[in-house]
Design a protein around this motif. Structure first.
Motif, PDB file in Angstrom:
ATOM      1  N   LEU A  75       3.156  54.782  36.249  1.00 37.54           N
ATOM      2  CA  LEU A  75       3.270  54.027  35.004  1.00 37.54           C
ATOM      3  C   LEU A  75       4.546  53.191  35.001  1.00 37.54           C
ATOM      4  O   LEU A  75       4.512  51.992  34.681  1.00 37.54           O
ATOM      5  CB  LEU A  75       3.252  54.970  33.801  1.00 37.54           C
ATOM      6  N   GLN A  76       5.682  53.791  35.378  1.00 36.92           N
ATOM      7  CA  GLN A  76       6.945  53.060  35.399  1.00 36.92           C
ATOM      8  C   GLN A  76       6.903  51.920  36.424  1.00 36.92           C
ATOM      9  O   GLN A  76       7.423  50.830  36.169  1.00 36.92           O
ATOM     10  CB  GLN A  76       8.109  54.013  35.716  1.00 36.92           C
ATOM     11  N   TYR A  77       6.283  52.164  37.570  1.00 31.08           N
ATOM     12  CA  TYR A  77       6.174  51.127  38.590  1.00 31.08           C
ATOM     13  C   TYR A  77       5.342  49.961  38.058  1.00 31.08           C
ATOM     14  O   TYR A  77       5.720  48.796  38.215  1.00 31.08           O
ATOM     15  CB  TYR A  77       5.551  51.693  39.872  1.00 31.08           C
ATOM     16  N   ARG A  78       4.225  50.265  37.422  1.00 28.06           N
ATOM     17  CA  ARG A  78       3.378  49.214  36.848  1.00 28.06           C
ATOM     18  C   ARG A  78       4.118  48.431  35.764  1.00 28.06           C
ATOM     19  O   ARG A  78       3.995  47.207  35.681  1.00 28.06           O
ATOM     20  CB  ARG A  78       2.097  49.827  36.282  1.00 28.06           C
ATOM     21  N   LEU A  79       4.889  49.129  34.954  1.00 24.86           N
ATOM     22  CA  LEU A  79       5.642  48.440  33.903  1.00 24.86           C
ATOM     23  C   LEU A  79       6.741  47.553  34.492  1.00 24.86           C
ATOM     24  O   LEU A  79       6.993  46.457  33.978  1.00 24.86           O
ATOM     25  CB  LEU A  79       6.223  49.450  32.912  1.00 24.86           C
ATOM     26  N   ARG A  80       7.384  48.000  35.572  1.00 24.59           N
ATOM     27  CA  ARG A  80       8.390  47.143  36.232  1.00 24.59           C
ATOM     28  C   ARG A  80       7.725  45.878  36.775  1.00 24.59           C
ATOM     29  O   ARG A  80       8.273  44.783  36.653  1.00 24.59           O
ATOM     30  CB  ARG A  80       9.087  47.896  37.371  1.00 24.59           C
ATOM     31  N   GLN A  81       6.561  46.029  37.368  1.00 27.43           N
ATOM     32  CA  GLN A  81       5.854  44.865  37.888  1.00 27.43           C
ATOM     33  C   GLN A  81       5.445  43.932  36.746  1.00 27.43           C
ATOM     34  O   GLN A  81       5.518  42.712  36.873  1.00 27.43           O
ATOM     35  CB  GLN A  81       4.614  45.299  38.685  1.00 27.43           C
ATOM     36  N   SER A  82       5.045  44.508  35.627  1.00 27.45           N
ATOM     37  CA  SER A  82       4.648  43.679  34.483  1.00 27.45           C
ATOM     38  C   SER A  82       5.836  42.898  33.933  1.00 27.45           C
ATOM     39  O   SER A  82       5.694  41.732  33.554  1.00 27.45           O
ATOM     40  CB  SER A  82       4.013  44.530  33.381  1.00 27.45           C
ATOM     41  N   LYS A  83       7.020  43.508  33.915  1.00 24.46           N
ATOM     42  CA  LYS A  83       8.212  42.793  33.463  1.00 24.46           C
ATOM     43  C   LYS A  83       8.482  41.583  34.350  1.00 24.46           C
ATOM     44  O   LYS A  83       8.808  40.502  33.853  1.00 24.46           O
ATOM     45  CB  LYS A  83       9.433  43.712  33.463  1.00 24.46           C
ATOM     46  N   HIS A  84       8.341  41.802  35.636  1.00 22.87           N
ATOM     47  CA  HIS A  84       8.550  40.688  36.575  1.00 22.87           C
ATOM     48  C   HIS A  84       7.561  39.555  36.285  1.00 22.87           C
ATOM     49  O   HIS A  84       7.955  38.379  36.228  1.00 22.87           O
ATOM     50  CB  HIS A  84       8.403  41.186  38.005  1.00 22.87           C
ATOM     51  N   LEU A  85       6.300  39.891  36.077  1.00 21.43           N
ATOM     52  CA  LEU A  85       5.290  38.865  35.788  1.00 21.43           C
ATOM     53  C   LEU A  85       5.533  38.198  34.434  1.00 21.43           C
ATOM     54  O   LEU A  85       5.330  36.991  34.296  1.00 21.43           O
ATOM     55  CB  LEU A  85       3.883  39.465  35.846  1.00 21.43           C
ATOM     56  N   LEU A  86       5.968  38.966  33.455  1.00 18.93           N
ATOM     57  CA  LEU A  86       6.261  38.386  32.144  1.00 18.93           C
ATOM     58  C   LEU A  86       7.397  37.371  32.235  1.00 18.93           C
ATOM     59  O   LEU A  86       7.396  36.358  31.536  1.00 18.93           O
ATOM     60  CB  LEU A  86       6.627  39.484  31.137  1.00 18.93           C
ATOM     61  N   GLN A  87       8.356  37.631  33.115  1.00 17.35           N
ATOM     62  CA  GLN A  87       9.515  36.756  33.246  1.00 17.35           C
ATOM     63  C   GLN A  87       9.257  35.559  34.145  1.00 17.35           C
ATOM     64  O   GLN A  87       9.908  34.531  34.005  1.00 17.35           O
ATOM     65  CB  GLN A  87      10.708  37.543  33.790  1.00 17.35           C
ATOM     66  N   HIS A 107      -3.878  48.922  25.907  1.00 18.80           N
ATOM     67  CA  HIS A 107      -3.230  50.065  26.561  1.00 18.80           C
ATOM     68  C   HIS A 107      -1.896  49.633  27.173  1.00 18.80           C
ATOM     69  O   HIS A 107      -0.886  50.322  27.057  1.00 18.80           O
ATOM     70  CB  HIS A 107      -4.151  50.664  27.622  1.00 18.80           C
ATOM     71  N   PHE A 108      -1.898  48.481  27.823  1.00 21.89           N
ATOM     72  CA  PHE A 108      -0.663  47.939  28.404  1.00 21.89           C
ATOM     73  C   PHE A 108       0.388  47.710  27.322  1.00 21.89           C
ATOM     74  O   PHE A 108       1.545  48.124  27.468  1.00 21.89           O
ATOM     75  CB  PHE A 108      -0.973  46.632  29.138  1.00 21.89           C
ATOM     76  N   ALA A 109      -0.001  47.073  26.232  1.00 23.77           N
ATOM     77  CA  ALA A 109       0.949  46.762  25.166  1.00 23.77           C
ATOM     78  C   ALA A 109       1.533  48.034  24.553  1.00 23.77           C
ATOM     79  O   ALA A 109       2.740  48.093  24.280  1.00 23.77           O
ATOM     80  CB  ALA A 109       0.277  45.910  24.092  1.00 23.77           C
ATOM     81  N   ARG A 110       0.695  49.051  24.349  1.00 22.46           N
ATOM     82  CA  ARG A 110       1.193  50.323  23.786  1.00 22.46           C
ATOM     83  C   ARG A 110       2.186  50.988  24.744  1.00 22.46           C
ATOM     84  O   ARG A 110       3.254  51.452  24.325  1.00 22.46           O
ATOM     85  CB  ARG A 110       0.036  51.270  23.486  1.00 22.46           C
ATOM     86  N   ALA A 111       1.831  51.041  26.026  1.00 22.46           N
ATOM     87  CA  ALA A 111       2.722  51.666  27.011  1.00 22.46           C
ATOM     88  C   ALA A 111       4.031  50.890  27.123  1.00 22.46           C
ATOM     89  O   ALA A 111       5.116  51.478  27.187  1.00 22.46           O
ATOM     90  CB  ALA A 111       2.024  51.743  28.371  1.00 22.46           C
ATOM     91  N   PHE A 112       3.936  49.573  27.148  1.00 18.41           N
ATOM     92  CA  PHE A 112       5.120  48.725  27.257  1.00 18.41           C
ATOM     93  C   PHE A 112       6.041  48.938  26.057  1.00 18.41           C
ATOM     94  O   PHE A 112       7.247  49.127  26.214  1.00 18.41           O
ATOM     95  CB  PHE A 112       4.698  47.252  27.355  1.00 18.41           C
ATOM     96  N   LYS A 113       5.456  48.931  24.859  1.00 21.18           N
ATOM     97  CA  LYS A 113       6.261  49.085  23.650  1.00 21.18           C
ATOM     98  C   LYS A 113       6.872  50.479  23.568  1.00 21.18           C
ATOM     99  O   LYS A 113       8.032  50.639  23.155  1.00 21.18           O
ATOM    100  CB  LYS A 113       5.433  48.801  22.406  1.00 21.18           C
ATOM    101  N   HIS A 114       6.137  51.494  23.998  1.00 24.65           N
ATOM    102  CA  HIS A 114       6.653  52.861  23.969  1.00 24.65           C
ATOM    103  C   HIS A 114       7.895  52.988  24.848  1.00 24.65           C
ATOM    104  O   HIS A 114       8.877  53.625  24.456  1.00 24.65           O
ATOM    105  CB  HIS A 114       5.568  53.837  24.436  1.00 24.65           C
ATOM    106  N   VAL A 115       7.880  52.374  26.001  1.00 22.47           N
ATOM    107  CA  VAL A 115       8.995  52.484  26.949  1.00 22.47           C
ATOM    108  C   VAL A 115      10.120  51.510  26.618  1.00 22.47           C
ATOM    109  O   VAL A 115      11.299  51.859  26.695  1.00 22.47           O
ATOM    110  CB  VAL A 115       8.493  52.265  28.393  1.00 22.47           C
TER     111      VAL A 115
END
Length: 128
Positions: A75-87, A107-115
């Motif tokens: 989950l953390q790895y996926r969120l790090r990759q998503s941050k890179h893509l968002l930027q 699901h992505f938005a909930r996980a992202f916001k939670h972290v």
């Protein structure tokens, strides 16, 4: 915001070095598989078999060397990759969610916001 700036700096440093943190050699095949296939569904049994361990022993070993269970690491790895893509892209939240292995944008938005304590859209609008 400061936390996100620090995260960005650390993410860039990790990308420059081109290697992840040193880990137990037993876990290396599973970690490599996660890095190469994070956008796909990842089965615990398959990751454990890559390390030649039973699922329960794999979880214990993973927690010992990485400080978290495999599911949290993915989950953390996926969120790090998503941050890179968002930027770095103008891809939609739905596209980024799909590229990072989330079942849905919600699901992505909930996980992202939670972290990260902010939505992916809010994160995208931060100035770095």
């Amino acid at each position: 915001m400061l936390s996100h700036c620090i995260d960005r700096i650390l993410m860039n440093l990790a990308n420059l070095e081109g290697s992840s943190q040193p880990v137990n050699e037993i876990l290396a095949p599973a970690l490599q598989h996660i890095q190469e296939h994070y956008a796909e569904p990842l089965e615990l049994d398959a990751l454990a078999s890559l390390s030649l361990l039973s699922p329960s022993h794999f979880i214990r070993t993973f927690k010992k060397y990485l400080g978290c269970p495999p599911h949290e690491y993915v989950l953390q790895y996926r969120l790090r990759q998503s941050k890179h893509l968002l930027q770095t892209t103008a891809d939609s939240i739905e596209t980024i969610a799909e590229k990072c292995g989330f079942n849905s944008a919600s699901h992505f938005a909930r996980a992202f916001k939670h972290v990260n304590h902010m939505t992916p859209t809010d994160f995208r609008h931060l100035d770095f």
